[in-house]
Motif scaffolding. Structure first.
Motif, mmCIF file in Angstrom:
data_model
loop_
_atom_site.group_PDB
_atom_site.id
_atom_site.type_symbol
_atom_site.label_atom_id
_atom_site.label_comp_id
_atom_site.label_asym_id
_atom_site.label_seq_id
_atom_site.Cartn_x
_atom_site.Cartn_y
_atom_site.Cartn_z
ATOM 1 N N THR A 493 -80.035 -0.230 21.981
ATOM 2 C CA THR A 493 -78.747 -0.586 22.589
ATOM 3 C C THR A 493 -77.851 -1.283 21.570
ATOM 4 O OG1 THR A 493 -79.813 -0.829 24.747
ATOM 5 C CG2 THR A 493 -77.649 -1.833 24.468
ATOM 6 N N THR A 494 -78.459 -2.175 20.788
ATOM 7 C CA THR A 494 -77.673 -2.884 19.753
ATOM 8 C C THR A 494 -77.116 -1.909 18.730
ATOM 9 O OG1 THR A 494 -79.078 -4.848 20.040
ATOM 10 C CG2 THR A 494 -77.761 -4.702 18.022
ATOM 11 N N GLN A 495 -77.974 -1.006 18.271
ATOM 12 C CA GLN A 495 -77.524 -0.029 17.282
ATOM 13 C C GLN A 495 -76.439 0.889 17.855
ATOM 14 O OE1 GLN A 495 -78.307 -0.021 14.084
ATOM 15 N NE2 GLN A 495 -79.613 -1.819 14.404
ATOM 16 N N ARG A 496 -76.591 1.256 19.128
ATOM 17 C CA ARG A 496 -75.601 2.131 19.764
ATOM 18 C C ARG A 496 -74.239 1.446 19.856
ATOM 19 N NH1 ARG A 496 -77.734 2.536 24.635
ATOM 20 N NH2 ARG A 496 -76.281 1.060 25.591
ATOM 21 N N ILE A 497 -74.233 0.177 20.303
ATOM 22 C CA ILE A 497 -72.963 -0.556 20.415
ATOM 23 C C ILE A 497 -72.374 -0.805 19.035
ATOM 24 C CG2 ILE A 497 -71.927 -2.737 21.154
ATOM 25 C CD1 ILE A 497 -73.975 -2.819 23.411
ATOM 26 N N LEU A 498 -73.217 -1.122 18.070
ATOM 27 C CA LEU A 498 -72.725 -1.343 16.710
ATOM 28 C C LEU A 498 -72.125 -0.064 16.136
ATOM 29 C CD1 LEU A 498 -72.525 -3.418 14.433
ATOM 30 C CD2 LEU A 498 -74.766 -2.641 13.626
ATOM 31 N N ALA A 499 -72.751 1.095 16.441
ATOM 32 C CA ALA A 499 -72.211 2.379 15.964
ATOM 33 C C ALA A 499 -70.853 2.665 16.598
ATOM 34 C CB ALA A 499 -73.203 3.497 16.275
ATOM 35 N N LYS A 500 -70.725 2.334 17.885
ATOM 36 C CA LYS A 500 -69.436 2.536 18.548
ATOM 37 C C LYS A 500 -68.355 1.649 17.952
ATOM 38 C CE LYS A 500 -70.922 4.239 23.089
ATOM 39 N NZ LYS A 500 -70.851 4.029 24.556
ATOM 40 N N ILE A 501 -68.718 0.397 17.676
ATOM 41 C CA ILE A 501 -67.723 -0.514 17.078
ATOM 42 C C ILE A 501 -67.309 -0.015 15.698
ATOM 43 C CG2 ILE A 501 -67.399 -2.844 16.175
ATOM 44 C CD1 ILE A 501 -69.135 -3.865 18.438
ATOM 45 N N ASN A 502 -68.287 0.438 14.913
ATOM 46 C CA ASN A 502 -67.959 0.968 13.583
ATOM 47 C C ASN A 502 -67.068 2.214 13.688
ATOM 48 O OD1 ASN A 502 -69.445 -1.037 12.302
ATOM 49 N ND2 ASN A 502 -71.341 0.174 12.317
ATOM 50 N N LYS A 503 -67.345 3.037 14.698
ATOM 51 C CA LYS A 503 -66.530 4.241 14.883
ATOM 52 C C LYS A 503 -65.106 3.883 15.272
ATOM 53 C CE LYS A 503 -66.793 8.833 16.980
ATOM 54 N NZ LYS A 503 -67.575 9.729 17.869
ATOM 55 N N ILE A 504 -64.979 2.865 16.137
ATOM 56 C CA ILE A 504 -63.634 2.412 16.525
ATOM 57 C C ILE A 504 -62.903 1.814 15.333
ATOM 58 C CG2 ILE A 504 -62.374 0.737 17.938
ATOM 59 C CD1 ILE A 504 -64.479 1.159 20.117
ATOM 60 N N ASP A 505 -63.633 1.001 14.537
ATOM 61 C CA ASP A 505 -63.001 0.375 13.357
ATOM 62 C C ASP A 505 -62.587 1.408 12.318
ATOM 63 O OD1 ASP A 505 -63.347 -2.091 14.518
ATOM 64 O OD2 ASP A 505 -65.216 -2.546 13.438
ATOM 65 N N ALA A 506 -63.257 2.570 12.337
ATOM 66 C CA ALA A 506 -62.930 3.608 11.354
ATOM 67 C C ALA A 506 -61.685 4.400 11.737
ATOM 68 C CB ALA A 506 -64.119 4.566 11.191
ATOM 69 N N GLU A 507 -61.191 4.188 12.952
ATOM 70 C CA GLU A 507 -60.009 4.924 13.406
ATOM 71 C C GLU A 507 -58.731 4.199 12.982
ATOM 72 O OE1 GLU A 507 -59.977 7.943 14.651
ATOM 73 O OE2 GLU A 507 -62.162 7.981 14.493
ATOM 74 N N TYR A 508 -58.381 4.358 11.741
ATOM 75 C CA TYR A 508 -57.137 3.835 11.193
ATOM 76 C C TYR A 508 -56.558 4.895 10.262
ATOM 77 C CZ TYR A 508 -60.155 2.911 7.187
ATOM 78 O OH TYR A 508 -61.035 3.048 6.146
ATOM 79 N N PHE A 509 -55.311 4.711 9.837
ATOM 80 C CA PHE A 509 -54.670 5.695 8.974
ATOM 81 C C PHE A 509 -55.359 5.718 7.613
ATOM 82 C CE2 PHE A 509 -50.939 5.575 11.834
ATOM 83 C CZ PHE A 509 -50.746 6.940 11.950
#
Length: 697
Positions: A493-509
């Motif tokens: 669960t921790t790895q899954r949430i961390l992966a989602k946060i990293n994916k969200i943080d990667a959404e920039y120009f």
């Protein structure tokens, strides 16, 4: 809002608007009978009694069209639409107000009815925002296509009637030997539109000021054949007929004119046949994007992820851009209106207004190449060859605006794709990597619960530094007793949430997104230039055909004893479409020096066959008579006519080849980009996941 709700709203709104329009029409109809428009209806009743309208049904139908025209012209949005169609028909029906109004309203009702049915059917299928936007632009495309279709039918009908009118004039001229009497009697037995023009030409011939009346008719005549017919009839009435090798000069010229009309009819009919359906084929993929997407989601569950992703969004944009570009190119290739290639002076108010802004004016001046440079000469020559009809600074303003528009549109698209990705991470059901195929309702519910759990934690972790992020996630996950007591589940669960946060943080120009936007801006900057090159290419296909038409005109005029080079140039200008601008300039400068004006014509229109014709005109100015300068035209008439037919066939075949390639491009794009590419892309992704799981075993 679901599809049924949206459809209900649209249907109710349509019914409401229909009732409003009906009430407006009735109220304005009553008002019109009270505020001085009774004379119009009296004139219309007289028009019906004269026998132009035979049946009671047609009388009522035409009365409805007249009422609708008066009523709808007082509705702001409909007024502009009606006037736009009226202008397209005004030249053909310029002498009968009732017919012009009736034909205008028929096209208005046809187009609006078809577009309303098209929109309602597609709205029932889907109410996605992207689809609605594509539907709106598709409706605009369909509207333009329908208007062109109906107007072209009227133009084609007039050409056929004009051919029959020439036959009737020939018959009556044999009987009476008088041009004006032959035209008047032919008008009484001709079809409606041709009869109107024949009567007008008769009025010109019997007018007390025939030259002024003829000039006024030239301004209103809808095509060059009517201009030639009117001018030829005037010359024969003014200077008299004579016997030539093939008999009467007037009748021989009528035969030549009829041959030109027949060639034009054959050209239009072949183009209509070869291009028939291509525009529909190019636009139709807009309708099938959503059904294809629904089918792919149902048959291949993995495709759902692609269509919901940013790649699916950009694919839709690319497909619609291809559809729009194909429509524009097909419209330019198929356009058969009189004066298609003429450099028209248009009131482009927005260019004049924008160029008054100092910053924009300064920037455009920097973009325009300096005079006496090769680039300035190149662009100036292209604008002239394509008959763009606007100055060079407007051209660079168009390029600047389109460049900024393309760049901004792509930047907004990238921002939208990032938003879609973030939304999918936060709201889409969390699918297990080991799961293939479609989830059951219970699995879907569990996946959505997992997503809701992850979203709550992610929203609470905003602003947390990267160094303490992992520990903070573990701390918050442990608040769930079910997860806290299972170390394996806690870690996943921790790895899954961390992966989602990293994916969200990667959404920039990204830098490459900005680079692509700049590249698209360069494409937009070059777009108007490429469009001029395409228009020049299409224009060159018809140059030889127009020069051949000039030869026919010269052969008709050279038999007249008092004809001069200036008269021939005026007729060439009147009959021209592609070379109208340089010929008009030559006619205007002729009085100040004939040879100099003709020499300038060769520079303005450096097309070799036309240059040869101009050189013969130069000889006819001072040295030899016109008939002697063009003595080879009559002897080679049969060969030239067959050569023209061959050139027509070659031009049409070339356009048909280009048209088929452009017309089917959107369909190929939909099949490849919206079906094949997503299937291959998701298959590769699933294969990667599958092999990754095999390595973990």
């Amino acid at each position: 809002m679901d599809a049924k709700t949206l459809a209900t709203i649209v249907l109710v709104s349509s019914m409401f608007l229909s009732v409003i329009f009906f009430v407006i029409m009735k109220l304005l109809s009553r008002k019109s009978q009270q505020d001085g428009t009774q004379d119009i209806y009296k004139s219309y009743e007289q028009y019906a009694e004269d026998g132009s309208l035979k049946s009671k049904f047609m009388i009522k139908f035409n009365a409805l069209m007249q009422d609708s025209y008066l009523a709808y012209n007082r509705v702001p949005l409909l007024r502009g639409y009606i006037q736009k169609i009226r202008k397209r028909l005004q030249a053909i029906h310029s002498y009968d107000e009732f017919t012009m109004r009736r034909e205008t309203m028929k096209i208005v009702f046809y187009t609006l009815g078809i577009i309303a049915a098209y929109t309602l059917v597609l709205l029932l299928m889907n109410h996605d925002i992207t689809f609605l936007f594509m539907l709106f632009l598709g409706a605009l495309v369909v509207n333009g296509m329908l208007i062109d279709t109906f107007v072209h039918k009227v133009e084609d009908r007039l050409l056929v009637q004009l051919r029959d009118l020439n036959k009737d004039v020939r018959h009556h001229y044999h009987q009476h030997g008088m041009v004006e009497v032959a035209i008047l009697e032919a008008s009484e037995s001709s079809s409606y539109e041709a009869s109107l023009h024949a009567k007008k030409i008769h009025d010109v011939l019997v007018s007390s000021k025939p030259i002024e009346s003829l000039g006024a008719y030239y301004e209103k005549a809808p095509n060059r054949f009517l201009k030639a017919f009117a001018g030829m009839s005037f010359l024969v009435k003014e200077y008299g007929d004579k016997i030539v090798k093939n008999g009467s000069l007037y009748l021989d010229n009528l035969n030549k004119l009829t041959g030109e009309i027949n060639l034009e009819i054959l050209k239009r009919s072949r183009l209509n046949y070869l291009f028939k359906g291509l525009t529909v084929i190019a636009v139709t993929p807009i309708i099938f994007t959503k059904p294809i997407e629904i089918w792919a989601r149902e048959r291949f569950p993995a495709m759902d992820e692609f269509y919901s992703s940013k790649f699916g969004f950009i694919t839709k944009i690319v497909i619609f851009a291809i559809i729009l570009l194909s429509y524009v190119l097909l419209k330019k290739m198929q356009d058969q209106q009189e004066g298609t290639y003429v450099a028209k002076v248009k009131k482009r108010h927005w260019e004049k207004t924008v160029l008054k802004w100092r910053g924009i004016k300064w920037l455009v001046d920097r973009l325009v190449p300096a005079k006496l440079t090769a680039e300035h000469f190149k662009v100036s020559r292209l604008l002239k060859d394509a008959n763009a009809g606007f100055p060079m600074d407007w051209h660079y303003l168009h390029r600047l605006v389109l460049s900024v528009l393309f760049s901004v549109t792509l930047l907004v698209s990238f921002a939208t794709m990032h938003t879609i990705t973030v939304k999918n991470v936060l709201e889409a059901p969390t699918k297990n990597d080991s799961m293939f195929g479609r989830m059951s309702s219970q699995e879907l519910q569990e996946a959505q619960s997992t997503t809701d759990f992850d979203r709550k934690i992610i929203e609470q972790l905003k602003g947390v530094s990267k160094n303490s992020l992992h520990d903070k996630i573990v701390q918050m996950v442990k608040q769930d007793q079910k997860v806290a007591n299972n170390d394996t589940l806690l870690n996943s669960t921790t790895q899954r949430i961390l992966a989602k946060i990293n994916k969200i943080d990667a959404e920039y120009f990204k830098w490459w997104e900005i680079l692509i936007s700049l590249l698209m801006g360069w494409v937009g900057y070059q777009g108007p230039y490429w469009l001029l090159l395409f228009q020049k290419k299409m224009r060159q296909m018809d140059m030889q055909n127009e020069v051949d038409q000039f030869h026919t005109i010269i052969a008709m005029l050279s038999e007249i004893d008092r004809v001069s080079v200036e008269v021939i140039l005026e007729w060439m200008e009147r009959f021209a479409s592609i070379f109208k601008a340089p010929l008009h300039k030559c006619v205007m400068n002729y009085e100040s020096g004939a040879l100099k004006a003709l020499e300038q014509l060769k520079l303005d229109a450096p097309f070799t066959p036309l240059v040869r014709t101009v050189e013969k005109l130069q000889l006819a100015v001072e040295r030899i008579p016109v008939k002697q300068a063009f003595d080879d035209l009559e002897s080679e008439r049969a060969y030239n006519f067959e050569q023209r037919k061959h050139n027509y066939d070659r031009t049409i075949d070339s356009k048909a080849g280009w048209g088929q390639m452009i017309g089917f491009a959107p369909m190929y794009a939909v099949i490849f980009l919206y079906v094949v590419f997503p299937f291959v892309y998701m298959s590769i992704q699933q294969m990667g996941t599958y092999y990754e799981q095999l390595h973990k075993l």
